[in-house]
Design a protein around this motif. Sequence first.
Motif, PDB file in Angstrom:
ATOM      1  N   SER A   7      -1.029   8.303 -10.342  1.00 17.77           N
ATOM      2  CA  SER A   7      -1.244   8.777 -11.775  1.00 17.77           C
ATOM      3  C   SER A   7      -1.422   7.835 -12.705  1.00 17.77           C
ATOM      4  O   SER A   7      -1.373   6.693 -12.461  1.00 17.77           O
ATOM      5  N   TRP A   8      -1.998   8.182 -14.125  1.00 16.36           N
ATOM      6  CA  TRP A   8      -2.180   7.345 -14.949  1.00 16.36           C
ATOM      7  C   TRP A   8      -1.003   6.663 -15.647  1.00 16.36           C
ATOM      8  O   TRP A   8      -1.049   5.261 -15.694  1.00 16.36           O
ATOM      9  N   VAL A   9      -0.003   6.982 -15.555  1.00 15.26           N
ATOM     10  CA  VAL A   9       1.265   6.468 -15.860  1.00 15.26           C
ATOM     11  C   VAL A   9       1.658   5.424 -14.873  1.00 15.26           C
ATOM     12  O   VAL A   9       2.072   4.248 -15.282  1.00 15.26           O
ATOM     13  N   ASP A  10       1.734   5.738 -13.684  1.00 13.70           N
ATOM     14  CA  ASP A  10       1.958   4.946 -12.584  1.00 13.70           C
ATOM     15  C   ASP A  10       0.958   3.741 -12.720  1.00 13.70           C
ATOM     16  O   ASP A  10       1.452   2.598 -12.508  1.00 13.70           O
ATOM     17  N   PHE A  11      -0.047   4.018 -12.853  1.00 15.57           N
ATOM     18  CA  PHE A  11      -1.202   2.851 -13.138  1.00 15.57           C
ATOM     19  C   PHE A  11      -0.950   2.000 -14.124  1.00 15.57           C
ATOM     20  O   PHE A  11      -0.992   0.760 -13.782  1.00 15.57           O
ATOM     21  N   ARG A  12      -0.636   2.282 -15.157  1.00 14.40           N
ATOM     22  CA  ARG A  12      -0.237   1.468 -16.217  1.00 14.40           C
ATOM     23  C   ARG A  12       1.075   0.561 -15.858  1.00 14.40           C
ATOM     24  O   ARG A  12       0.947  -0.623 -16.145  1.00 14.40           O
ATOM     25  N   MET A  13       2.048   1.262 -15.524  1.00 10.78           N
ATOM     26  CA  MET A  13       3.056   0.558 -14.932  1.00 10.78           C
ATOM     27  C   MET A  13       2.772  -0.400 -13.932  1.00 10.78           C
ATOM     28  O   MET A  13       3.463  -1.516 -14.033  1.00 10.78           O
ATOM     29  N   ILE A  14       2.219  -0.189 -12.999  1.00 10.38           N
ATOM     30  CA  ILE A  14       1.615  -1.116 -11.857  1.00 10.38           C
ATOM     31  C   ILE A  14       1.140  -2.382 -12.521  1.00 10.38           C
ATOM     32  O   ILE A  14       1.343  -3.410 -12.154  1.00 10.38           O
ATOM     33  N   TYR A  15       0.054  -1.858 -13.277  1.00  9.57           N
ATOM     34  CA  TYR A  15      -0.676  -3.100 -13.894  1.00  9.57           C
ATOM     35  C   TYR A  15       0.310  -4.085 -14.658  1.00  9.57           C
ATOM     36  O   TYR A  15       0.091  -5.253 -14.899  1.00  9.57           O
ATOM     37  N   GLN A  16       1.070  -3.373 -15.459  1.00  7.63           N
ATOM     38  CA  GLN A  16       1.967  -4.162 -16.381  1.00  7.63           C
ATOM     39  C   GLN A  16       2.789  -5.160 -15.326  1.00  7.63           C
ATOM     40  O   GLN A  16       3.152  -6.237 -15.801  1.00  7.63           O
ATOM     41  N   GLY A  17       3.190  -4.453 -14.510  1.00  6.95           N
ATOM     42  CA  GLY A  17       3.933  -5.340 -13.247  1.00  6.95           C
ATOM     43  C   GLY A  17       3.410  -6.465 -12.583  1.00  6.95           C
ATOM     44  O   GLY A  17       3.942  -7.561 -12.595  1.00  6.95           O
ATOM     45  N   TRP A  18       2.126  -6.112 -12.598  1.00 11.91           N
ATOM     46  CA  TRP A  18       1.282  -7.327 -12.149  1.00 11.91           C
ATOM     47  C   TRP A  18       1.188  -8.525 -13.079  1.00 11.91           C
ATOM     48  O   TRP A  18       1.026  -9.703 -12.927  1.00 11.91           O
ATOM     49  N   PHE A  19       0.947  -8.246 -14.321  1.00 12.83           N
ATOM     50  CA  PHE A  19       0.799  -9.137 -15.463  1.00 12.83           C
ATOM     51  C   PHE A  19       2.133  -9.808 -15.552  1.00 12.83           C
ATOM     52  O   PHE A  19       2.038 -11.077 -15.814  1.00 12.83           O
ATOM     53  N   ASP A  20       3.261  -9.067 -15.468  1.00 11.97           N
ATOM     54  CA  ASP A  20       4.414  -9.724 -15.740  1.00 11.97           C
ATOM     55  C   ASP A  20       4.791 -10.929 -14.673  1.00 11.97           C
ATOM     56  O   ASP A  20       5.105 -11.944 -15.092  1.00 11.97           O
ATOM     57  N   ILE A  21       4.569 -10.495 -13.385  1.00  9.71           N
ATOM     58  CA  ILE A  21       4.752 -11.536 -12.258  1.00  9.71           C
ATOM     59  C   ILE A  21       4.119 -12.746 -12.378  1.00  9.71           C
ATOM     60  O   ILE A  21       4.332 -13.912 -11.974  1.00  9.71           O
ATOM     61  N   VAL A  22       2.631 -12.358 -12.531  1.00  9.13           N
ATOM     62  CA  VAL A  22       1.567 -13.587 -12.609  1.00  9.13           C
ATOM     63  C   VAL A  22       2.092 -14.465 -13.907  1.00  9.13           C
ATOM     64  O   VAL A  22       1.922 -15.755 -13.942  1.00  9.13           O
TER      65      VAL A  22
ATOM     66  N   TYR B  81       0.823  -1.446  -0.288  1.00  9.52           N
ATOM     67  CA  TYR B  81      -0.031   0.154   0.014  1.00  9.52           C
ATOM     68  C   TYR B  81       1.036   1.272   0.099  1.00  9.52           C
ATOM     69  O   TYR B  81       0.635   2.185  -0.820  1.00  9.52           O
ATOM     70  N   PHE B  82       2.164   1.354   0.682  1.00 13.39           N
ATOM     71  CA  PHE B  82       2.893   2.353   0.754  1.00 13.39           C
ATOM     72  C   PHE B  82       3.469   2.544  -0.544  1.00 13.39           C
ATOM     73  O   PHE B  82       3.808   3.618  -1.039  1.00 13.39           O
ATOM     74  N   ASN B  83       3.879   1.374  -1.164  1.00 12.74           N
ATOM     75  CA  ASN B  83       4.637   1.625  -2.298  1.00 12.74           C
ATOM     76  C   ASN B  83       3.662   1.968  -3.461  1.00 12.74           C
ATOM     77  O   ASN B  83       3.951   2.861  -4.382  1.00 12.74           O
ATOM     78  N   LEU B  84       2.338   1.664  -3.168  1.00 14.89           N
ATOM     79  CA  LEU B  84       1.395   2.298  -4.218  1.00 14.89           C
ATOM     80  C   LEU B  84       1.371   3.638  -3.997  1.00 14.89           C
ATOM     81  O   LEU B  84       1.139   4.624  -4.970  1.00 14.89           O
ATOM     82  N   LEU B  85       1.222   4.157  -2.871  1.00 19.55           N
ATOM     83  CA  LEU B  85       0.975   5.708  -2.577  1.00 19.55           C
ATOM     84  C   LEU B  85       2.078   6.499  -3.315  1.00 19.55           C
ATOM     85  O   LEU B  85       2.083   7.622  -3.657  1.00 19.55           O
ATOM     86  N   GLU B  86       3.325   5.979  -3.343  1.00 16.69           N
ATOM     87  CA  GLU B  86       4.424   6.479  -3.761  1.00 16.69           C
ATOM     88  C   GLU B  86       4.644   6.177  -5.350  1.00 16.69           C
ATOM     89  O   GLU B  86       5.705   6.658  -6.006  1.00 16.69           O
ATOM     90  N   GLY B  87       3.826   5.409  -6.029  1.00 16.04           N
ATOM     91  CA  GLY B  87       3.730   5.032  -7.485  1.00 16.04           C
ATOM     92  C   GLY B  87       4.760   3.992  -7.786  1.00 16.04           C
ATOM     93  O   GLY B  87       5.300   4.240  -9.193  1.00 16.04           O
ATOM     94  N   LYS B  88       5.283   3.466  -6.915  1.00 16.01           N
ATOM     95  CA  LYS B  88       6.404   2.429  -7.211  1.00 16.01           C
ATOM     96  C   LYS B  88       5.681   1.078  -7.909  1.00 16.01           C
ATOM     97  O   LYS B  88       4.471   0.749  -7.719  1.00 16.01           O
ATOM     98  N   ASN B  89       6.708   0.477  -8.590  1.00 13.43           N
ATOM     99  CA  ASN B  89       6.161  -0.882  -8.995  1.00 13.43           C
ATOM    100  C   ASN B  89       6.207  -1.895  -7.845  1.00 13.43           C
ATOM    101  O   ASN B  89       7.028  -2.130  -7.107  1.00 13.43           O
ATOM    102  N   LEU B  90       4.874  -2.405  -7.782  1.00 19.04           N
ATOM    103  CA  LEU B  90       4.543  -3.317  -6.443  1.00 19.04           C
ATOM    104  C   LEU B  90       5.437  -4.343  -6.601  1.00 19.04           C
ATOM    105  O   LEU B  90       5.429  -5.261  -5.487  1.00 19.04           O
ATOM    106  N   TYR B  91       5.610  -4.863  -7.777  1.00 22.44           N
ATOM    107  CA  TYR B  91       6.068  -6.457  -7.596  1.00 22.44           C
ATOM    108  C   TYR B  91       7.748  -6.670  -7.964  1.00 22.44           C
ATOM    109  O   TYR B  91       7.990  -7.652  -8.512  1.00 22.44           O
ATOM    110  N   LEU B  92       8.548  -5.637  -7.432  1.00 26.35           N
ATOM    111  CA  LEU B  92       9.806  -5.610  -7.392  1.00 26.35           C
ATOM    112  C   LEU B  92      10.246  -6.197  -5.856  1.00 26.35           C
ATOM    113  O   LEU B  92       9.519  -6.115  -5.125  1.00 26.35           O
ATOM    114  N   PRO B  93      11.175  -6.737  -5.614  1.00 22.06           N
ATOM    115  CA  PRO B  93      11.721  -7.364  -4.046  1.00 22.06           C
ATOM    116  C   PRO B  93      11.907  -5.821  -3.380  1.00 22.06           C
ATOM    117  O   PRO B  93      12.473  -5.091  -3.837  1.00 22.06           O
TER     118      PRO B  93
END
Length: 398
Positions: free
Chosen positions: A210-225, A49-61
């Motif tokens: 933001s929309w840019v971070d939103f797309r990046m985060i969902y791409q990270g989810w797709f990749d890790i799944v 959740y805190f990484n999400l607030l900062e717009g980070k890729n949630l799916y990194l170590p």
Amino acid sequence: MLSTRIERILLNPRLVLGLYVLLTIIVTFQHYFKGPTSYNNYLIFVKPYFNLLEGKNLYLPYPEYYDDTYKYSPVFALFMAPFALMPNWLGLLAWNALNNAVFYTAGRRLFPDVRRQLLFLLLCLIDMMTALHNSQANCLLVGLMLWTFINLENQKYGWAALCVALAALIKVYGIGIGLIFLFYPLPIRNGIIAFAWMALLAFSPLLVVSWVDFRMIYQGWFDIVRESATGIQLSLMGVLETWFGVAPTAKGIVQGIGMLLLLAPLAYFRAWREADYRRLYVASILIFVVIFNQMAESPTFIIAVAGFMFWFILYRRSTPLGWALFALAFIFTTLSATDLNPPAVRHAYFDVYKLKAVPMILAWVFIQSQLLLYPRWRARLRAAAEASAAEPEQAVLA
């Protein structure tokens, strides 16, 4: 067979509720006082959740927060905000309580009579504890899947749509229960409502990124799944690989065949309005999403066991195999992760040969055969269900 006196003691609403509450508290603080490594799964859920607030890729170590990597949806990270803002001891307790509350309340609505409700919750108790010890979302997930069915049965289609949307956004395979929307009036309309809920929830992270971070985060989810889908654990594919040497690359074929078998009984469209057919399908789906999930782990099996116990309580009298399947499920699935199973045996046999999955595979094959040959089973299933409904006036496990 339970004697009347034992029934009166065990099938007591206060006792069962007390067990669920007490075990939730005990297990929570048992792991909390062992330290963060003992409730690492919870940290994996709340810290993103805190990484999400900062717009980070949630799916990194993020080793400063937790071991392993986050694999759930961005929506789930936002959903965990209230728990993330609490102290760990309180958040862990609230998270475990939410899981068990959703599952418990679903169990209390799954049957029209109290005694079968309590029996279901008792039969699932050990598997609930296995999930609880891991602080995972499996009790919440199966609770939402059961609530989808319960709401549909009670013509609360909007609530059913919300439940299946939440289930799907916790774990993708939670959407499997949405198949039963076909069996109720206005399936297209209700399906659209469910997808509308899903879309609304899917875009909810835009509230904080933001929309840019939103797309990046969902791409990270797709990749890790996609990456995590390469492993094989407690599943039909794991059993086939270990027992028969079937190549891991064949898992797509196995899952495809399983999906065809799951969908084939839909050909009996005239049976869609029959309660026995719908109940069988619910039991089948709950088991299916576990045994055909190549990454299923031990705590995941609360979902499959709930499906099997739902079938067992209703339809064990439809076949002489009912009690044999129950014995296999209880010994090899439910007890496999407990201290009653010596670690040496667990590591040498259960882990190697994926024995925990075997009873659920056999149960699914049998339940699915009842669906595939539903016209031949209809009378026996109806008689078994009627006998089950009469149980409050008899012994529950007579």
